[in-house]
Design a protein around this motif. Structure first.
Motif, PDB file in Angstrom:
ATOM      1  N   VAL A 176      -1.339   9.270  -6.675  1.00  0.00           N
ATOM      2  CA  VAL A 176      -0.460   8.482  -7.534  1.00  0.00           C
ATOM      3  C   VAL A 176      -1.321   7.556  -8.385  1.00  0.00           C
ATOM      4  N   PRO A 177      -1.148   7.552  -9.720  1.00  0.00           N
ATOM      5  CA  PRO A 177      -1.983   6.692 -10.574  1.00  0.00           C
ATOM      6  C   PRO A 177      -1.752   5.200 -10.357  1.00  0.00           C
ATOM      7  N   ASP A 178      -0.475   4.762 -10.337  1.00  0.00           N
ATOM      8  CA  ASP A 178      -0.160   3.327 -10.222  1.00  0.00           C
ATOM      9  C   ASP A 178       0.968   3.168  -9.212  1.00  0.00           C
ATOM     10  N   ALA A 230       0.822  -1.214   0.000  1.00  0.00           N
ATOM     11  CA  ALA A 230       0.000   0.000   0.000  1.00  0.00           C
ATOM     12  C   ALA A 230       0.852   1.258   0.000  1.00  0.00           C
ATOM     13  N   PHE A 231       2.100   1.171   0.476  1.00  0.00           N
ATOM     14  CA  PHE A 231       3.001   2.328   0.521  1.00  0.00           C
ATOM     15  C   PHE A 231       3.686   2.586  -0.819  1.00  0.00           C
ATOM     16  N   VAL A 251       5.544   2.031 -15.388  1.00  0.00           N
ATOM     17  CA  VAL A 251       6.266   3.309 -15.311  1.00  0.00           C
ATOM     18  C   VAL A 251       6.603   3.596 -13.849  1.00  0.00           C
ATOM     19  N   PRO A 252       7.866   3.957 -13.533  1.00  0.00           N
ATOM     20  CA  PRO A 252       8.192   4.313 -12.149  1.00  0.00           C
ATOM     21  C   PRO A 252       7.253   5.395 -11.618  1.00  0.00           C
ATOM     22  N   VAL A 253       6.951   5.333 -10.336  1.00  0.00           N
ATOM     23  CA  VAL A 253       5.965   6.231  -9.751  1.00  0.00           C
ATOM     24  C   VAL A 253       6.291   7.690 -10.022  1.00  0.00           C
ATOM     25  N   ALA A 307      -4.808  -0.477  -0.621  1.00  0.00           N
ATOM     26  CA  ALA A 307      -5.484   0.154   0.515  1.00  0.00           C
ATOM     27  C   ALA A 307      -5.051   1.603   0.674  1.00  0.00           C
ATOM     28  N   GLY A 308      -5.995   2.456   1.023  1.00  0.00           N
ATOM     29  CA  GLY A 308      -5.688   3.856   1.240  1.00  0.00           C
ATOM     30  C   GLY A 308      -5.334   4.557  -0.059  1.00  0.00           C
ATOM     31  N   VAL A 309      -4.752   5.746   0.081  1.00  0.00           N
ATOM     32  CA  VAL A 309      -4.396   6.556  -1.081  1.00  0.00           C
ATOM     33  C   VAL A 309      -2.956   7.012  -0.933  1.00  0.00           C
TER      34      VAL A 309
END
Length: 483
Positions: free
Chosen positions: A309-311, A219-220, A317-319, A273-275
């Motif tokens: 963050v999209p993905d 999730a992080f 693609v790296p964050v 989980a979470g955003v």
């Protein structure tokens, strides 16, 4: 209630100096010998005269050639890779990095230390041993160890987690566990790895059984993690990314509704989980700030919005590359963090020719989650002569001292120091590495890492990363003057 962008801009325009913030550290000045950042201070000047008056005096050379300290201070070696051993008889792993100190019974301190070992195990003489049940990826060399240290100097040590990669700064949790961060995002099949990397793992220093079958906190997010802190009131996690091309990001993870933190609960979260969010900063005039190196004065305040963050698992693609230009605010070498004074102290290690704004040799920011603002607390100008002892550059790991101000581990060029920054804006040396001075181009480059006080405040622990030594420093600690 948090400030809205309009409220932030209006109040900043009225005061002419940004939102007034309070904190135990205050607005801290530049380091001795560094280029001054304050208005009206001549370039090349510094606060060197304040270093001795507000610190513990000059550093005394060490006849053992390991650690120079002020008069009245002493050190002992807690662990030394290739010399000390774990309880299994295997060598203490090398390349010590982030460290936390936990209170044990009857005066015992438990130290949890990361080992920043990247890539296959065959690349390293002293990798983290593959202790049965504690291994994530048997191909990886990194992980962390737990050291039980007694007041009389006796120690015992064991593996907390193994088979992870490039374990860097990390961070402790309010519930008494350690979050170890992988500063490496290799996929399975890259560089000999058998599993995906780039995650955060929870390690319990008290309960070894809780560390069995390591499971990443997906999730992080998956990226080059550096450090993490937990907002003790809201439960948000804040994370830094040490990466470039483009520069890395400062992240916020917002837990899902109804989630309550506690020992071992993070590892059971679903990966979505979470955003996970990245910051978008703006100045007092409401103008977007693309990089934190734009700030040229301590006391600069930026408002912060958060962008999803999209993905977060970076499947293709790296964050940090998932955002269009102008969408988020970046920083060069985001490093250590420490939670105190109701917010997060955050280090940006340096920005020289890579900087889109003003070159510097280090910043410390304070993020206030209540106001959603970032305030520049420390700004180190570019060190003009790293070979001359006296200037500080490249801050990395950081802690807030029980005696006031900050204590910072230096990861710069030339001489390496532990140095303090007082509440009144003075910097001063605490220790100098005499084992390996070096530069980044030389093999014996010995940065300081893992700076942290013992729970009772009597001992300052710190590591020399190469070859891997944990030192316990004691002496006449005192609260310094505020002015």
């Amino acid at each position: 209630m948090p400030l809205t962008r309009r409220e932030f801009t209006t109040r900043s325009a009225l005061t002419g100096a940004g939102v007034a913030l309070t904190g135990a550290v205050g607005a801290l000045a530049t380091a001795p010998g560094a280029l001054a950042a304050e208005e009206g201070v001549e370039e090349g000047a510094g606060a060197a005269a304040g270093g001795v008056r507000h610190g513990y005096g000059p550093l005394v050379p060490d006849p053992e050639g390991i650690l120079a300290l002020p008069a009245g201070f002493s050190y002992r070696i807690v662990t030394h890779s290739g010399v000390t051993t774990l309880e299994t008889g295997e060598s203490t792993p090398s390349h010590h990095d982030g460290t936390a100190a936990f209170e044990g019974p009857r005066g015992v301190t438990l130290l949890v230390t990361n080992h920043e070992l990247k890539g296959p195990r065959a690349n390293w003489k002293h990798p983290v041993p593959l202790t049965e049940g504690l291994v994530y990826d048997p191909a990886a060399a990194g992980g962390c160890t737990v050291v039980e240290t007694h007041r009389d100097g006796r120690t015992a040590a064991w593996v907390g987690i193994a088979g992870t990669s490039t374990n860097c700064a990390g961070g402790r949790t309010p519930w008494g566990t350690w979050l170890t961060c992988e500063e490496n995002a290799d996929r399975a099949g890259q560089n000999g790895m058998t599993k995906d990397h780039g995650y955060v793992f929870e390690v319990d220093p008290y309960d070894r059984r809780a560390n069995r079958r390591p499971h990443p906190i997906k999730a992080f997010g998956r990226y080059e993690h550096e450090a993490v802190v937990i907002d003790t009131r809201r439960g948000h996690a804040y994370l830094t990314e040490d990466a470039s091309g483009p520069n890395g990001l400062f992240y916020r993870w917002v837990p899902p509704a109804g989630f309550h933190h506690g020992r071992g609960r993070l590892r059971h979260l679903p990966e979505g989980a979470g955003v996970l969010q990245a910051p978008r900063c703006y100045d007092a005039g409401g103008r977007f700030v693309d990089d934190l190196s734009r700030a040229t004065r301590t006391g600069t305040v930026y408002g912060v919005d958060w962008v999803d963050v999209p993905d977060r698992d970076a499947r293709t693609v790296p964050v940090r590359k998932q955002f269009a230009e102008g969408a988020v605010t970046r920083a060069r070498k985001l490093e250590g963090m420490w939670w105190a004074d109701g917010g997060a102290y955050i280090v940006s290690s340096y920005a020289r020719e890579e900087s889109p704004g003003r070159p510097h040799d280090g910043q410390v920011w304070f993020y206030d989650p209540r106001r959603r603002t970032l305030t520049l607390k420390v700004l180190l100008g570019v060190n003009p002569d790293p070979a001359a002892d006296g200037a500080f550059d490249g801050p990395d790991n950081i802690t807030v001292s029980p005696y006031g101000g900050l204590v910072i581990a230096e990861d710069g060029e030339g001489f390496q120091h532990l140095f303090g920054a007082t509440e009144s804006g003075r910097t001063y040396p605490i220790a100098r590495n005499e084992l390996n001075i070096g530069t980044e181009e030389e093999p014996e480059y010995g940065e300081f890492t893992g700076v942290v006080f013992s729970p009772d405040g009597r001992t300052l622990y710190a590591n020399i990363q190469t070859p891997g030594i944990t030192l316990a420093v004691t002496g006449p600690w005192r609260r310094g003057p505020r002015h």
